[in-house]
Design an enzyme around this catalytic site. Structure first.
Site, PDB file in Angstrom:
ATOM      1  N   HIS A  68       1.700 -14.097 -25.258  1.00 59.34           N
ATOM      2  CA  HIS A  68       2.877 -13.473 -24.704  1.00 59.34           C
ATOM      3  C   HIS A  68       3.463 -13.411 -23.123  1.00 59.34           C
ATOM      4  O   HIS A  68       3.033 -11.862 -22.407  1.00 59.34           O
ATOM      5  CB  HIS A  68       2.684 -11.771 -25.538  1.00 59.34           C
ATOM      6  CG  HIS A  68       3.447 -12.243 -26.849  1.00 59.34           C
ATOM      7  ND1 HIS A  68       4.808 -12.147 -27.318  1.00 59.34           N
ATOM      8  CD2 HIS A  68       2.991 -11.695 -27.607  1.00 59.34           C
ATOM      9  CE1 HIS A  68       5.495 -12.239 -28.532  1.00 59.34           C
ATOM     10  NE2 HIS A  68       3.936 -11.989 -29.318  1.00 59.34           N
TER      11      HIS A  68
ATOM     12  N   ASP B 112       3.776 -16.044 -21.200  1.00 63.50           N
ATOM     13  CA  ASP B 112       3.846 -17.244 -20.681  1.00 63.50           C
ATOM     14  C   ASP B 112       5.500 -16.822 -20.187  1.00 63.50           C
ATOM     15  O   ASP B 112       6.024 -17.682 -18.870  1.00 63.50           O
ATOM     16  CB  ASP B 112       4.835 -18.590 -21.545  1.00 63.50           C
ATOM     17  CG  ASP B 112       5.459 -18.459 -23.412  1.00 63.50           C
ATOM     18  OD1 ASP B 112       5.314 -16.926 -23.381  1.00 63.50           O
ATOM     19  OD2 ASP B 112       5.839 -19.251 -23.920  1.00 63.50           O
TER      20      ASP B 112
ATOM     21  N   ASP C  20       5.737 -23.447 -25.608  1.00 61.75           N
ATOM     22  CA  ASP C  20       5.838 -24.129 -26.690  1.00 61.75           C
ATOM     23  C   ASP C  20       6.402 -25.322 -26.697  1.00 61.75           C
ATOM     24  O   ASP C  20       5.536 -26.185 -27.663  1.00 61.75           O
ATOM     25  CB  ASP C  20       7.170 -23.189 -28.314  1.00 61.75           C
ATOM     26  CG  ASP C  20       5.786 -22.373 -28.711  1.00 61.75           C
ATOM     27  OD1 ASP C  20       5.063 -21.981 -27.540  1.00 61.75           O
ATOM     28  OD2 ASP C  20       6.541 -21.014 -29.358  1.00 61.75           O
TER      29      ASP C  20
ATOM     30  N   TYR D 233      10.695  -9.823 -31.255  1.00 61.59           N
ATOM     31  CA  TYR D 233      10.033 -10.857 -30.217  1.00 61.59           C
ATOM     32  C   TYR D 233      10.923 -10.714 -28.643  1.00 61.59           C
ATOM     33  O   TYR D 233      10.566 -10.186 -28.000  1.00 61.59           O
ATOM     34  CB  TYR D 233      10.832 -12.107 -30.590  1.00 61.59           C
ATOM     35  CG  TYR D 233      10.289 -13.097 -29.320  1.00 61.59           C
ATOM     36  CD1 TYR D 233       8.547 -13.420 -29.118  1.00 61.59           C
ATOM     37  CD2 TYR D 233      11.019 -14.140 -28.580  1.00 61.59           C
ATOM     38  CE1 TYR D 233       8.658 -14.207 -27.878  1.00 61.59           C
ATOM     39  CE2 TYR D 233      11.005 -15.035 -27.242  1.00 61.59           C
ATOM     40  CZ  TYR D 233       9.148 -15.204 -27.241  1.00 61.59           C
ATOM     41  OH  TYR D 233       8.775 -16.078 -26.298  1.00 61.59           O
TER      42      TYR D 233
END
Length: 371
Positions: free
Chosen positions: A20, A22, A157, A207
């Protein structure tokens, strides 16, 4: 698969540490996995992209002139969004047939969505005869996830899925996209991936809420420090000025600042072969994600606690966005079977259903093969 012209794959990923951060401009430390999404593709001479799956029944047909209209599809929306971003970036979109084969478990936190997006774009490039640019593909795949499916994700990702290298970790600066490759060398230890089997859905989860809380904290700190992202705040600066942040954003920012520092320490530990120190950092990361960022939940906490209690394990934490998904653990190689048995039994007793343990190797990101 002889009737197809290309076989194109992109990797799932795990993040060794740096969770958490990036989307806060931090440095992360992911690896690409041998769990992949593979696309078999051939041109069809039509104005459609036809998609089938090895794991799902039915077929989806996407009109190349109407790609913006498929974001509510249950299956095929990631592919439609990826094709749309490829098209909008000025690339030639060729009508084609695709067979998609995904070995990344869905909802596991191992980035099946990024693997699907990246491999789809790479397949579209291959079938059109275009050069594969892994960084551009990663950025377009991220754009597809953000603009088309509504997850306000960072770049990690898609970058890991696209640019991963066999047996290498990536120290990726998410603000500049500079990347240093560090050998993945655990010596007498193995990396064990365990799935809670509680699916998570990032769009429906909290999120985006966490991102907003970090942006609130940044706004407060930037007025004092002139920083453009939370990752630029040092622990000393946060200790001095953090009290200005009110409510939950304080805890979220504290996690980000401390996790960024843990990434730097983890890289040093990996380079020096100090896997015990790396394990301690994994444990500290999980505790922070549980207490400060609040993205774990009873399943991830049960799995991490059972792992951390095993004598052959030097560290365990959740990986990915949380709210379900997977843990990673550093375990003595000669005790992996016992670890899986004992941790699996503890988790089943605590949660009521079984976890799944994956053997996975560190692999390349995009691979393209002409058939």
């Amino acid at each position: 698969m002889a009737e197809y012209t290309h076989k194109v794959s992109a990797a799932g990923r795990i993040n060794i540490i740096g969770e958490h951060i990036d989307y806060c401009g931090g440095k992360v430390f992911p690896v690409a996995l041998s769990l992949k999404n593979t696309v078999y593709v051939r041109p069809n001479g039509k104005n459609t992209i036809n998609i089938r799956w090895t794991t799902l029944d039915g077929e989806v047909s996407l009109d190349i002139d109407r790609l913006e209209s498929y974001n509510n599809l249950k299956y095929g929306n990631y592919q439609a969004g990826s094709a749309l971003m490829w098209q909008r970036a000025g690339h030639r979109l060729v009508g084609c047939d695709m067979l998609q084969d995904c070995t990344v478990p869905f909802g596991s936190g191992l980035s099946s969505s990024a693997a699907i997006e990246v491999s789809t774009i790479a397949a579209l490039a291959a079938v059109a005869g275009e050069r594969i640019d892994p960084v551009e593909i990663a950025l377009l795949a991220q754009q597809a996830e953000r603009e088309y499916t509504g997850v306000n994700c960072g770049i990690m990702d898609q970058y890991a899925s696209s640019c991963g290298r066999k047996d290498m970790c990536m120290l990726l600066d998410c603000k500049t996209l500079s990347c240093t490759y560090v050998p993945f060398a655990l010596g007498d230890y193995a990396l064990v991936i365990a799935n809670t089997n509680k699916p998570h859905n990032l769009v429906e989860s909290r999120y985006n809420e966490r991102r907003a809380e970090c942006e609130t904290a940044l706004k407060t700190l930037s007025e004092k420090l002139g920083v453009s992202c939370l990752a630029d705040v040092t622990p000393a600066q946060f200790e001095k000025w953090g009290h200005l942040i009110e409510g939950k954003p304080y805890a979220r920012a504290k996690h980000v600042v401390e996790e960024c520092a843990r990434v730097e320490e983890a890289v040093k530990a990996m380079k020096s072969g100090d896997i015990v120190a790396l394990g301690r950092l994994l444990n500290a990361s999980h505790a922070s994600l549980k207490e400060l960022y609040e993205v774990t939940g009873k399943e991830l906490d049960a799995l991490a606690a059972a792992a951390q209690a095993h004598p052959a394990c030097v560290g365990s934490r959740m990986t990915g966005a949380g709210f379900g998904g997977c843990t990673i653990s550093l375990v003595k190689r000669d005790a992996v079977d016992d670890f899986v048995k004992v941790v699996g039994e503890k988790y089943l007793k605590k949660i009521g259903y079984a976890a799944t343990f994956y053997p996975a190797e560190i692999a390349d990101g995009i691979t393209v093969k002409e058939l």
